[in-house]
Design a protein around this motif. Structure first.
Motif, PDB file in Angstrom:
ATOM      1  N   GLU A  95       3.560   1.426  12.661  1.00 53.13           N
ATOM      2  CA  GLU A  95       4.692   1.087  13.508  1.00 53.13           C
ATOM      3  C   GLU A  95       5.999   1.456  12.822  1.00 53.13           C
ATOM      4  OE1 GLU A  95       4.272  -3.049  14.404  1.00 53.13           O
ATOM      5  OE2 GLU A  95       2.769  -2.684  15.967  1.00 53.13           O
ATOM      6  N   PRO A  96       7.130   1.453  13.568  1.00 55.80           N
ATOM      7  CA  PRO A  96       8.432   1.721  12.937  1.00 55.80           C
ATOM      8  C   PRO A  96       8.689   0.758  11.785  1.00 55.80           C
ATOM      9  CG  PRO A  96       8.632   1.771  15.331  1.00 55.80           C
ATOM     10  CD  PRO A  96       7.241   1.302  15.029  1.00 55.80           C
ATOM     11  N   GLY A  97       9.359   1.279  10.765  1.00 57.23           N
ATOM     12  CA  GLY A  97       9.577   0.476   9.567  1.00 57.23           C
ATOM     13  C   GLY A  97       8.429   0.551   8.597  1.00 57.23           C
ATOM     14  N   GLU A  98       7.515   1.526   8.830  1.00 57.09           N
ATOM     15  CA  GLU A  98       6.373   1.748   7.933  1.00 57.09           C
ATOM     16  C   GLU A  98       5.536   0.485   7.772  1.00 57.09           C
ATOM     17  OE1 GLU A  98       8.419   3.061   4.508  1.00 57.09           O
ATOM     18  OE2 GLU A  98       9.072   4.937   5.415  1.00 57.09           O
ATOM     19  N   THR A  99       5.315  -0.179   8.911  1.00 62.21           N
ATOM     20  CA  THR A  99       4.483  -1.379   8.946  1.00 62.21           C
ATOM     21  C   THR A  99       3.168  -1.048   9.622  1.00 62.21           C
ATOM     22  OG1 THR A  99       6.447  -2.786   9.067  1.00 62.21           O
ATOM     23  CG2 THR A  99       4.346  -3.768   9.714  1.00 62.21           C
ATOM     24  N   LEU A 100       2.094  -1.467   9.002  1.00 58.22           N
ATOM     25  CA  LEU A 100       0.763  -1.222   9.557  1.00 58.22           C
ATOM     26  C   LEU A 100       0.354  -2.394  10.443  1.00 58.22           C
ATOM     27  CD1 LEU A 100      -1.042   0.248   6.420  1.00 58.22           C
ATOM     28  CD2 LEU A 100      -0.547   1.454   8.532  1.00 58.22           C
ATOM     29  N   ALA A 101      -0.029  -2.060  11.664  1.00 61.12           N
ATOM     30  CA  ALA A 101      -0.533  -3.071  12.601  1.00 61.12           C
ATOM     31  C   ALA A 101      -2.023  -2.818  12.814  1.00 61.12           C
ATOM     32  CB  ALA A 101       0.216  -2.991  13.927  1.00 61.12           C
ATOM     33  N   ASP A 156     -10.980   8.412  12.512  1.00 62.48           N
ATOM     34  CA  ASP A 156     -10.051   9.547  12.546  1.00 62.48           C
ATOM     35  C   ASP A 156      -8.614   9.088  12.751  1.00 62.48           C
ATOM     36  OD1 ASP A 156     -12.025  11.359  12.075  1.00 62.48           O
ATOM     37  OD2 ASP A 156     -12.266  11.973  14.168  1.00 62.48           O
ATOM     38  N   GLY A 157      -8.427   7.898  13.313  1.00 66.12           N
ATOM     39  CA  GLY A 157      -7.076   7.357  13.469  1.00 66.12           C
ATOM     40  C   GLY A 157      -6.432   6.957  12.162  1.00 66.12           C
ATOM     41  N   TYR A 158      -7.238   6.805  11.090  1.00 71.44           N
ATOM     42  CA  TYR A 158      -6.663   6.460   9.791  1.00 71.44           C
ATOM     43  C   TYR A 158      -5.935   7.650   9.159  1.00 71.44           C
ATOM     44  CZ  TYR A 158     -10.157   2.665  10.043  1.00 71.44           C
ATOM     45  OH  TYR A 158     -10.910   1.596  10.424  1.00 71.44           O
ATOM     46  N   LEU A 159      -6.428   8.864   9.408  1.00 68.91           N
ATOM     47  CA  LEU A 159      -5.904  10.037   8.702  1.00 68.91           C
ATOM     48  C   LEU A 159      -4.441  10.334   9.029  1.00 68.91           C
ATOM     49  CD1 LEU A 159      -9.053  12.342   8.867  1.00 68.91           C
ATOM     50  CD2 LEU A 159      -8.332  10.809   7.041  1.00 68.91           C
ATOM     51  N   PRO A 160      -3.996  10.285  10.304  1.00 66.34           N
ATOM     52  CA  PRO A 160      -2.565  10.488  10.547  1.00 66.34           C
ATOM     53  C   PRO A 160      -1.675   9.472   9.845  1.00 66.34           C
ATOM     54  CG  PRO A 160      -3.807  10.680  12.591  1.00 66.34           C
ATOM     55  CD  PRO A 160      -4.757  10.161  11.558  1.00 66.34           C
ATOM     56  N   ILE A 161      -2.170   8.241   9.703  1.00 67.71           N
ATOM     57  CA  ILE A 161      -1.406   7.228   8.974  1.00 67.71           C
ATOM     58  C   ILE A 161      -1.240   7.651   7.522  1.00 67.71           C
ATOM     59  CG2 ILE A 161      -1.407   4.831   8.185  1.00 67.71           C
ATOM     60  CD1 ILE A 161      -2.930   4.116  10.717  1.00 67.71           C
ATOM     61  N   MET A 162      -2.335   8.109   6.912  1.00 70.04           N
ATOM     62  CA  MET A 162      -2.274   8.561   5.531  1.00 70.04           C
ATOM     63  C   MET A 162      -1.322   9.752   5.378  1.00 70.04           C
ATOM     64  SD  MET A 162      -4.175   6.622   3.619  1.00 70.04           S
ATOM     65  CE  MET A 162      -3.404   5.338   4.623  1.00 70.04           C
ATOM     66  N   GLU A 163      -1.350  10.666   6.325  1.00 71.03           N
ATOM     67  CA  GLU A 163      -0.487  11.846   6.236  1.00 71.03           C
ATOM     68  C   GLU A 163       0.987  11.451   6.299  1.00 71.03           C
ATOM     69  OE1 GLU A 163      -1.798  14.333   9.385  1.00 71.03           O
ATOM     70  OE2 GLU A 163      -3.665  14.950   8.368  1.00 71.03           O
ATOM     71  N   ARG A 164       1.332  10.541   7.212  1.00 76.94           N
ATOM     72  CA  ARG A 164       2.735  10.124   7.332  1.00 76.94           C
ATOM     73  C   ARG A 164       3.199   9.357   6.096  1.00 76.94           C
ATOM     74  NH1 ARG A 164       3.382   7.219  13.028  1.00 76.94           N
ATOM     75  NH2 ARG A 164       5.464   6.879  12.155  1.00 76.94           N
ATOM     76  N   GLU A 166       1.912   9.638   3.083  1.00 80.47           N
ATOM     77  CA  GLU A 166       1.978  10.591   1.974  1.00 80.47           C
ATOM     78  C   GLU A 166       3.268  11.388   2.013  1.00 80.47           C
ATOM     79  OE1 GLU A 166      -2.792  11.524   1.217  1.00 80.47           O
ATOM     80  OE2 GLU A 166      -1.589  12.807   2.525  1.00 80.47           O
ATOM     81  N   ALA A 167       3.725  11.763   3.226  1.00 82.27           N
ATOM     82  CA  ALA A 167       4.998  12.481   3.336  1.00 82.27           C
ATOM     83  C   ALA A 167       6.156  11.618   2.858  1.00 82.27           C
ATOM     84  CB  ALA A 167       5.223  12.916   4.788  1.00 82.27           C
ATOM     85  N   VAL A 168       6.118  10.333   3.207  1.00 79.65           N
ATOM     86  CA  VAL A 168       7.162   9.405   2.744  1.00 79.65           C
ATOM     87  C   VAL A 168       7.125   9.277   1.226  1.00 79.65           C
ATOM     88  CG1 VAL A 168       7.915   6.999   2.788  1.00 79.65           C
ATOM     89  CG2 VAL A 168       7.243   8.123   4.913  1.00 79.65           C
ATOM     90  N   ALA A 169       5.922   9.125   0.676  1.00 81.37           N
ATOM     91  CA  ALA A 169       5.783   8.956  -0.774  1.00 81.37           C
ATOM     92  C   ALA A 169       6.227  10.209  -1.523  1.00 81.37           C
ATOM     93  CB  ALA A 169       4.342   8.614  -1.128  1.00 81.37           C
ATOM     94  N   HIS A 170       5.893  11.387  -1.024  1.00 77.80           N
ATOM     95  CA  HIS A 170       6.290  12.620  -1.705  1.00 77.80           C
ATOM     96  C   HIS A 170       7.799  12.805  -1.676  1.00 77.80           C
ATOM     97  CE1 HIS A 170       2.008  14.404  -0.950  1.00 77.80           C
ATOM     98  NE2 HIS A 170       2.043  13.565  -1.971  1.00 77.80           N
ATOM     99  N   THR A 185      15.359   1.500  -2.255  1.00 73.13           N
ATOM    100  CA  THR A 185      14.174   2.353  -2.346  1.00 73.13           C
ATOM    101  C   THR A 185      13.053   1.653  -3.102  1.00 73.13           C
ATOM    102  OG1 THR A 185      15.598   4.313  -2.336  1.00 73.13           O
ATOM    103  CG2 THR A 185      13.337   4.606  -3.095  1.00 73.13           C
ATOM    104  N   ILE A 186      13.407   0.927  -4.150  1.00 71.18           N
ATOM    105  CA  ILE A 186      12.390   0.195  -4.914  1.00 71.18           C
ATOM    106  C   ILE A 186      11.731  -0.862  -4.036  1.00 71.18           C
ATOM    107  CG2 ILE A 186      12.017  -1.338  -6.866  1.00 71.18           C
ATOM    108  CD1 ILE A 186      14.215   0.154  -8.328  1.00 71.18           C
ATOM    109  N   ARG A 187      12.539  -1.568  -3.224  1.00 72.55           N
ATOM    110  CA  ARG A 187      11.954  -2.540  -2.291  1.00 72.55           C
ATOM    111  C   ARG A 187      11.013  -1.851  -1.312  1.00 72.55           C
ATOM    112  NH1 ARG A 187      17.361  -4.634  -1.486  1.00 72.55           N
ATOM    113  NH2 ARG A 187      17.753  -6.451  -2.802  1.00 72.55           N
ATOM    114  N   ARG A 188      11.418  -0.664  -0.851  1.00 72.02           N
ATOM    115  CA  ARG A 188      10.586   0.090   0.091  1.00 72.02           C
ATOM    116  C   ARG A 188       9.255   0.475  -0.547  1.00 72.02           C
ATOM    117  NH1 ARG A 188      12.293   5.998   2.519  1.00 72.02           N
ATOM    118  NH2 ARG A 188      10.727   6.141   4.176  1.00 72.02           N
ATOM    119  N   ILE A 189       9.302   0.875  -1.810  1.00 68.56           N
ATOM    120  CA  ILE A 189       8.069   1.254  -2.517  1.00 68.56           C
ATOM    121  C   ILE A 189       7.132   0.060  -2.628  1.00 68.56           C
ATOM    122  CG2 ILE A 189       7.145   1.955  -4.758  1.00 68.56           C
ATOM    123  CD1 ILE A 189       9.633   3.713  -5.086  1.00 68.56           C
ATOM    124  N   PHE A 190       7.660  -1.088  -2.981  1.00 69.78           N
ATOM    125  CA  PHE A 190       6.805  -2.257  -3.141  1.00 69.78           C
ATOM    126  C   PHE A 190       6.289  -2.763  -1.797  1.00 69.78           C
ATOM    127  CE2 PHE A 190       8.660  -2.342  -7.364  1.00 69.78           C
ATOM    128  CZ  PHE A 190       7.581  -2.744  -8.125  1.00 69.78           C
TER     129      PHE A 190
END
Length: 329
Positions: A95-101, A156-164, A166-170, A185-190
Motif C-alpha cells: 500500500e502507499p507509504g510502503e506498508t504491507l497489507a 506470484d503476487g509476492y514478486l512485484p512487492i519484492m521488486e518495488r 528492492e527499487a526503494v532499497a537500491h 531516511t533512517i526511520r524509513r529504513i527501520f
C-alpha cells in the motif's frame, strides 16, 4: 450469499478436457450431487457464519476447518481431514507509504470440489478462472490442479512487492554512498526492516505448506500433480531469498553509511589536527616573544624579526609538506 463464482466442470466423453456448466450455477444446481469425474469450484469472499455453515453442511466440511477459514488471522498451514484437505495461504499487497497489507485465502479440497474463502485480498480469482477455462485439458486434471493454480497466483503476487521494495532499497543505498542518511531516511529504513520481518514471519510458513504438497504423500493430491506444486515451491523460495537479501541490503545501508560517515569524520579530524599543528608553531613563537621580560635572547637584534619569521615559515612549510605527504591535507 457472497459467492463470487461457482462453476461445475464435467469431463467430455473423451476424458481429455473439462467443460463448465454455462453461466453461474443456480443455488439448487450448485448443491446437487456431483457427477463422476466432475468437480465444483466455488469462490467465497468474506462469507458470514450462516453462509459458510450452509456450504459446509453440504460438502461435509470439518467444523474446525470452517472456524479457521472464518478467522482471517491464520498462518499458512495444511491440515488433513477425513473427507478433505484444508489449506491456508496468505496474500500480501504493498500500500502507499510502503506498508504491507495482508489477506487470507483458505481452501477446502475434496475429491469432487474445491472451495476458496477469501478475506482481505483485492486480487480476485476471476481472471485466473477464465485463464484456466481457456485450457480445458489442464482443467480436466481435477480440483488439485486448480489448487496449484490459485496457490501459484497468490505466490506470484509476492514478486512485484519484492521488486518495488528492492527499487526503494537500491535508491537509498546509492544516496547513502554520497551523504549520510537523514533522520527521516533512517526511520524509513527501520520501518521497512520491520515490515520485512513481519512479512517473513507471515509468508515463511508458505514454504513448508508447498513443500508438503510437492514432496510428501498427501491425500487428494494426485502424485502426478506434485510437479506443479514443486513449481509453486520454487517461486516461494525465490521470494523468500529475495526477501532475506532485501533485509541484508537495508541492514548494510545503515552499516555502510555509518562507516562512510566515520571515514569522513576521520578525514575532517586529520585536517583539523594538521592545521592546528601548523598554527601551533607561530602561536608558540609569538607566545614566547610576547612575554614581558627584558633579557629575551635576540630581543634587540636588528634582523631578529625577519629571522623569527624565517624560522616560522620554514617549520610550517616542512610540516605542510609532511601532512600533504601522509594525506592529512
Amino acid at each position: 450469499m457472497t459467492i463470487i463464482a461457482a462453476r461445475r466442470y464435467v469431463p467430455d466423453p473423451t476424458g481429455r478436457s473439462a467443460a463448465r456448466i454455462p453461466g453461474p450455477l443456480a443455488l439448487d444446481d450448485r448443491f446437487s450431487a456431483v457427477p463422476d469425474g466432475a468437480f465444483d469450484w466455488i469462490g467465497l469472499c468474506e462469507p458470514s457464519l450462516e453462509e459458510m455453515t450452509q456450504v459446509a453442511s453440504h460438502y461435509g466440511l470439518h467444523p474446525l476447518a470452517v472456524e479457521d477459514a472464518l478467522n482471517p488471522q491464520q498462518m499458512p498451514k495444511l491440515d488433513q481431514y477425513q473427507k478433505h484437505l484444508f489449506v491456508v495461504a496468505r496474500t500480501a499487497t504493498l500500500e502507499p507509504g510502503e506498508t504491507l497489507a495482508y489477506g487470507q485465502t483458505a481452501f477446502f479440497l475434496g475429491a469432487d470440489f474445491i472451495i476458496s474463502v477469501r478475506f482481505g485480498s483485492s486480487r480476485a480469482h476471476l481472471g485466473l478462472r477464465d485463464k484456466l477455462e481457456a485450457d480445458p485439458e489442464r482443467l480436466a486434471e481435477g480440483a488439485d490442479y486448480v489448487l496449484h493454480a490459485v496457490l501459484d497466483f497468490i505466490v506470484d503476487g509476492y514478486l512485484p512487492i519484492m521488486e518495488r521494495l528492492e527499487a526503494v532499497a537500491h535508491a537509498m543505498e546509492e544516496s547513502a554512498i554520497d551523504v549520510f542518511p537523514e533522520q527521516q531516511t533512517i526511520r524509513r529504513i527501520f520501518r521497512l526492516r520491520r515490515q520485512l520481518r513481519r512479512f517473513e514471519r507471515i509468508i515463511g510458513p508458505m514454504e513448508e505448506v508447498c513443500q508438503r504438497l510437492a514432496e510428501s504423500h498427501v491425500a487428494l493430491i494426485d502424485p502426478t500433480a506434485r510437479i506443479w506444486f514443486r513449481d509453486v515451491l520454487d517461486h516461494v523460495r525465490r521470494a523468500m531469498a529475495r526477501l532475506r537479501g532485501l533485509k541484508e541490503t537495508l541492514a548494510a545501508i545503515v552499516e555502510t553509511a555509518s562507516l562512510l560517515e566515520q571515514h569522513r569524520q576521520g578525514e575532517m579530524t586529520r585536517q583539523l589536527a594538521a592545521w592546528a599543528g601548523l598554527l601551533a608553531v607561530p602561536t608558540a613563537v609569538a607566545g614566547i616573544y610576547g612575554m614581558n621580560f627584558e633579557y629575551i635572547p635576540e630581543l634587540k637584534w636588528h634582523y631578529g624579526y625577519f629571522f623569527v619569521w624565517g624560522v616560522i615559515l620554514t617549520i610550517c612549510g616542512g610540516l605542510y609538506w609532511r601532512f600533504r605527504r601522509i594525506g592529512w591535507l
